[in-house]
Design an enzyme around this catalytic site. Structure first.
Site, PDB file in Angstrom:
ATOM      1  N   THR A   1       0.819  -1.225   0.000  1.00 21.45           N
ATOM      2  CA  THR A   1       0.000   0.000   0.000  1.00 21.45           C
ATOM      3  C   THR A   1       0.844   1.262   0.000  1.00 21.45           C
ATOM      4  O   THR A   1       0.342   2.341  -0.295  1.00 21.45           O
ATOM      5  CB  THR A   1      -0.896   0.055   1.254  1.00 21.45           C
TER       6      THR A   1
ATOM      7  N   ARG B   1      -5.574  -3.251  10.308  1.00 13.54           N
ATOM      8  CA  ARG B   1      -5.378  -4.681  10.153  1.00 13.54           C
ATOM      9  C   ARG B   1      -3.890  -4.974   9.903  1.00 13.54           C
ATOM     10  O   ARG B   1      -3.211  -4.256   9.172  1.00 13.54           O
ATOM     11  CB  ARG B   1      -6.196  -5.171   8.957  1.00 13.54           C
TER      12      ARG B   1
ATOM     13  N   CYS C   1       3.172   2.990   9.185  1.00 14.45           N
ATOM     14  CA  CYS C   1       2.432   3.025  10.448  1.00 14.45           C
ATOM     15  C   CYS C   1       3.400   2.988  11.619  1.00 14.45           C
ATOM     16  O   CYS C   1       4.513   2.479  11.487  1.00 14.45           O
ATOM     17  CB  CYS C   1       1.530   1.798  10.567  1.00 14.45           C
TER      18      CYS C   1
ATOM     19  N   ARG D   1       3.897   6.836   2.677  1.00 14.92           N
ATOM     20  CA  ARG D   1       2.989   7.897   3.118  1.00 14.92           C
ATOM     21  C   ARG D   1       2.565   7.624   4.544  1.00 14.92           C
ATOM     22  O   ARG D   1       2.249   6.487   4.893  1.00 14.92           O
ATOM     23  CB  ARG D   1       1.723   7.917   2.252  1.00 14.92           C
TER      24      ARG D   1
ATOM     25  N   CYS E   1      -2.965   6.025  12.410  1.00 22.84           N
ATOM     26  CA  CYS E   1      -2.053   6.145  13.561  1.00 22.84           C
ATOM     27  C   CYS E   1      -1.175   7.391  13.483  1.00 22.84           C
ATOM     28  O   CYS E   1      -0.471   7.709  14.443  1.00 22.84           O
ATOM     29  CB  CYS E   1      -1.185   4.892  13.679  1.00 22.84           C
TER      30      CYS E   1
ATOM     31  N   CYS F   1       0.375   6.959   7.647  1.00 22.83           N
ATOM     32  CA  CYS F   1      -0.962   6.376   7.815  1.00 22.83           C
ATOM     33  C   CYS F   1      -1.908   7.412   8.404  1.00 22.83           C
ATOM     34  O   CYS F   1      -1.539   8.217   9.254  1.00 22.83           O
ATOM     35  CB  CYS F   1      -0.862   5.175   8.742  1.00 22.83           C
TER      36      CYS F   1
ATOM     37  N   CYS G   1      -0.460   0.635  15.607  1.00 23.01           N
ATOM     38  CA  CYS G   1      -1.560   1.135  14.760  1.00 23.01           C
ATOM     39  C   CYS G   1      -2.715   0.145  14.806  1.00 23.01           C
ATOM     40  O   CYS G   1      -2.519  -1.065  14.725  1.00 23.01           O
ATOM     41  CB  CYS G   1      -1.083   1.285  13.321  1.00 23.01           C
TER      42      CYS G   1
HETATM   43 ZN   LIG Z   1      -1.387   3.170  10.853  1.00 25.14          ZN
END
Ligand SMILES: [Zn+2]
Length: 348
Positions: free
Chosen positions: A32, A43, A36, A65, A70, A67, A40
């Protein structure tokens, strides 16, 4: 604790959903492109799609990037809220991010914005935009797209634009004192093959790097670390022809790979590698046998070290070395790949 152990430890902490691990850490999700903080609530991704980082800044430098759940940058420091907003604006349109419009959107002067962002992340806003675009490319490559397709999808007009940006960016954080590649210009590219991500580099003398792995970006980083002082440039037609020969060889490794190699190593290493190149496809040898082949029967251990130092996968066929009982020993590029190569060489 070595890196592997540290990462295993971190993975355990994630599996246990530890909200406050003893040492804070961050993880990027390669599928993705999001980073994080440990804890976080999102999932948990699969282990193989995670890259661990000591700081959020390192993850941003690698093009991840932050998140939205979090908010890994938002910590005590009030400056980080601004940095997060800068990230968001750039993520919306990394192709057209420029300092002037970012500054006016956020109500700061360009100099102030640049300084604040850089202090926190080690990157200028434009370098972050570049890192994002590169990360997008690596992800597309991971999905099996060709380099050209991935570059066009990521908004690059041409591969030379990408590589010139890449060159700028890659001169940032080498952090290595090795002289490897100083003053040299190496051509390189990444491609998807039947054995995963392939990264190939060549000097003016011949191929100097062939690596295989799960993650094209990691392989490119390994290349850059190995030749920390080199500059990297885009492939031309001749180089692409070499790369397709390497890919062809991976699919069908029974015929020798007849390409110029720029082999770098100590005299001893080169002796070992020359002997390796004489081991025919479909045959295997153990370290002792290879030591005897170079007339140094007592040097099996040093021979093993030289095999492990090989950076030209398949071209110097160290996959043809097995344990004395015939079982597979380790392989820099993954023991499963080694098994597949040997299977392919043995099939008729
Ligand atoms: Zn996160």
């Amino acid at each position: 604790m070595n890196d592997q152990q540290l990462n295993d430890h971190r993975w355990q902490a994630l599996c246990q959903r530890a909200r406050h691990p003893s040492e804070p850490f961050f993880y990027g999700v390669t599928t993705t492109g999001v980073v994080c903080r440990a804890g976080c609530p999102s999932r948990l991704p699969k282990r193989e799609n995670i890259r661990f980082f000591d700081s959020c800044a390192e993850a941003l430098q690698a093009g991840y990037r932050p998140c939205k759940r979090c908010q890994p940058l938002q910590e005590k420091d009030p400056r980080s809220a601004l940095a997060t907003r800068v990230c968001r604006l750039i993520e919306q349109d990394p192709d057209n991010a420029d300092l002037a419009s970012l500054a006016s959107a956020l109500g700061y002067t360009e100099a102030h914005l640049q300084k604040r962002f850089q202090t926190l992340t080690g990157l200028s806003p434009l370098e972050y935009a570049r890192a994002l675009r590169q990360q997008n490319i690596y992800r597309e490559l991971g999905r099996g797209k060709s380099t050209t397709e991935a570059l066009l999808d990521a908004g690059y007009q041409s591969s030379s634009q990408f590589y010139s940006e890449f060159k700028l960016f890659s001169s940032l954080p080498p952090g290595s004192h090795r002289q490897s590649g100083a003053g040299e210009i190496l051509t390189f590219t990444a491609a998807q093959t039947s054995l995963g991500a392939l990264v190939v580099a060549a000097s003016s003398k011949g191929l100097c790097w062939i690596s295989l792995g799960d993650d094209a970006q990691k392989e490119v980083e390994n290349l850059q670390k190995h030749f920390a002082k080199a500059e990297f440039c885009p492939p031309d037609r001749d180089f692409n022809e070499w790369v397709s020969q390497v890919i062809g060889f991976i699919d069908n490794p029974r015929h020798p790979l007849a390409l110029p190699l720029d082999i770098r190593g100590t005299i001893f290493q080169r002796q070992v590698w020359e002997a390796l190149r004489k081991v025919p496809a479909g045959q295997t040898l153990n370290y002792q046998g290879l030591a005897e082949a170079i007339g140094k029967p007592g040097a099996a251990r040093a021979v093993a070290g030289a095999c492990a130092a090989n950076v030209l996968a398949v071209a110097i066929p160290c996959h043809r070395i097995v344990r004395s009982d015939g079982s597979l020993s380790g392989y820099r590029w993954g023991v499963e790949r080694k098994a597949t190569l040997l299977d392919r060489e043995n099939s008729t």
